[in-house]
Scaffold this active site. Structure first.
Site, short mmCIF file in Angstrom:
data_model
loop_
_atom_site.label_atom_id
_atom_site.label_comp_id
_atom_site.label_asym_id
_atom_site.label_seq_id
_atom_site.Cartn_x
_atom_site.Cartn_y
_atom_site.Cartn_z
N ARG A 36 -4.23 -1.69 8.83
CA ARG A 36 -3.52 -2.31 9.97
C ARG A 36 -4.46 -3.14 10.83
NH1 ARG A 36 0.39 2.82 11.01
NH2 ARG A 36 2.09 2.06 9.71
N LYS A 227 16.17 11.07 0.05
CA LYS A 227 17.58 11.23 0.43
C LYS A 227 18.40 9.96 0.37
CE LYS A 227 16.75 14.77 3.92
NZ LYS A 227 16.62 14.79 5.38
N GLY A 383 6.59 3.60 3.30
CA GLY A 383 5.31 4.29 3.21
C GLY A 383 4.96 4.80 1.82
N GLY A 406 9.80 1.71 8.60
CA GLY A 406 11.10 1.76 9.30
C GLY A 406 11.61 0.38 9.65
#
Ligand code: AMP
Length: 425
Positions: A36, A227, A383, A406
């Site tokens: 990052r 999920k 991720g 996200g």
């Protein structure tokens, strides 16, 4: 909209929202992955080389203390300064200044000269950054009042940050889906031509817009991970765009059960069975080819040393759980991927953290790299799929690896991200 490419920062004070939410080695406190930091460098370099000065701001982790003087040392951005200076010295800034209190850095900001960099302390030492009241229970009757008060405080905090500089640059894609003081609210204080995205956000948006609006066919989406519920909105949005949808990972079994298969102890969201059926029906109606695994590597327990066997995916033996895709599925998925012209991949095909169940994910990573070599545009996000690509040493063999898990998913869902809207409108 102002573009960074043709902006001259000469003599300007620039406040830059970067994403320095980096992982630290628990024992040494050193930055253990500086991806990052490296991601933010092109923007910082441009400001410095143009003759401007940069005030960098970021959050790191989730500090709980509200009072910055008692700020949790474990979350202090001070400790990452050497990891930034390692790179900034290459463009003439060997030393970075530090403001211990991000909301009281007026004097330091004022004294900043062209070619200098000031790093502000972790923005989340202040609850105002996220704009969520702290220290009050969510069921407290005073919560609504506290929220309203916090909104005003957040706006003031954002104005304070804005007061340090003449220009605002947002280059933190990972937090672009949050309406925080430094990612969105602050933009209100700058005129149209004094706020812009940095190079990193531009690259992220280019890559995502390319697959969302300008994808060459066949376009294949590979969705994995635990999920269905986490990915449902992305899948739904992509059904209007893709020709092929590959489903793998834990979410497979909700689909398989919905189709009447036997899934043993495999992961399943019982309350999402109807939804899984709905997705399959929608895909059919839209002419999207859905590829589910046909076979699986099963485990007798969720453990890296579990005993394993292989079965058809819809015939998992009682007491066993599917933790990876097996050979026939790999072959089927590879064929689809290498023949695609656009690929987006989010989520592993199995429990790749355990060596015994990492083969399917590695094979998919290889296939995506192969498609790229064949000329496809390939975008990896989230991720765990990023970790899988890195683990296989393939990060430079795919077209783009997104840094924002996200934020990327929400953009792919077709949502308006507050950090993007604040600048782009
Ligand atoms: P996500 O964050 O939704 O992309 O999910 C990633 C997680 O899904 C990883 O930690 C994997 O270990 C897990 N996962 C992948 N396949 C399976 C599976 N078949 N059963 C249980 N967990 C899985």
């Amino acid at each position: 909209m102002q573009k960074i490419d043709n902006y001259n920062f000469k003599g300007k004070k620039v406040i830059v929202r970067v994403d320095f939410n980096v992982p630290l080695n628990k024992e040494t406190g050193e930055v253990s992955d500086d991806t990052r930091i490296r991601g933010a460098l092109p923007t910082i370099k441009k400001i410095i080389e143009d003759g401007g000065c940069a005030i960098l701001m970021s959050h790191m982790g989730k500090p709980k203390n509200v009072n910055p003087n008692e700020g949790d040392a474990a979350f202090s951005l001070k400790q990452i300064i050497p990891a930034i200076e390692k790179y900034t010295k290459e463009f003439g800034v060997p030393t970075i200044q530090f403001a211990e209190d991000c909301a009281n850095a007026d004097a330091q900001a004022l004294a900043l000269k062209p070619g200098q960099i000031l790093l502000l302390q972790n923005l989340r030492y202040y609850a105002e950054e996220e704009g969520k009241p702290r220290g009050i229970d969510k069921d407290d009757p005073k919560m609504e009042e506290a929220k309203a008060a916090m909104k005003t405080k957040q706006a003031d905090f954002a104005k304070k940050l804005a007061s340090y500089a003449e220009v605002y640059v947002n280059d933190a894609f990972g937090t672009a889906h949050r309406k925080h003081a430094s990612t969105a609210v602050i933009a209100d204080s700058f005129a149209e031509d004094k706020k812009m995205f940095g190079f990193l956000i531009n690259k992220e948006l280019d890559a995502m817009d390319k697959v969302l609006n300008d994808a060459r066919k066949p376009f294949t989406a590979i969705m994995g991970g635990a999920k269905v519920s986490d990915k449902i909105n992305v899948i739904t949005n992509l059904l209007d765009r893709v020709q092929n949808l590959i489903i793998g990972g834990g979410m497979t079994y909700t689909f398989i059960k919905a189709l009447g298969g036997k899934i043993g102890n495999s992961l399943c969201e019982e309350d999402k069975l109807d939804l899984a059926k709905e997705i399959l029906d929608k895909a059919k109606a839209k002419g999207v080819n859905v590829f589910l695994p046909v076979d699986a590597v099963n485990a007798d327990k969720f453990d890296k040393d579990a005993n394993t066997n292989i079965s058809d995916v819809d015939n998992t033996p009682d007491g066993w759980m599917g933790l990876d895709i097996a050979e026939k599925s790999i072959k089927k998925f590879e064929d689809v991927i290498v023949n695609s012209k656009t690929v987006i991949w989010n989520g592993p095909m199995g429990v790749f953290e355990f060596e015994k169940f990492a083969k399917g994910t590695s094979a998919i990573a290889q296939a995506v790299a192969k498609a790229t070599a064949n000329g496809a545009f390939t975008l990896i996000g989230g991720g765990d799929s990023v970790a899988a690509i890195n683990k296989n040493g393939l990060a430079d063999k795919v077209s783009y690896v997104s840094t924002g898990g996200g934020a990327m998913l929400e953009y792919m869902e077709g949502k308006q991200l507050p950090g993007i809207v604040a600048i782009r409108g």
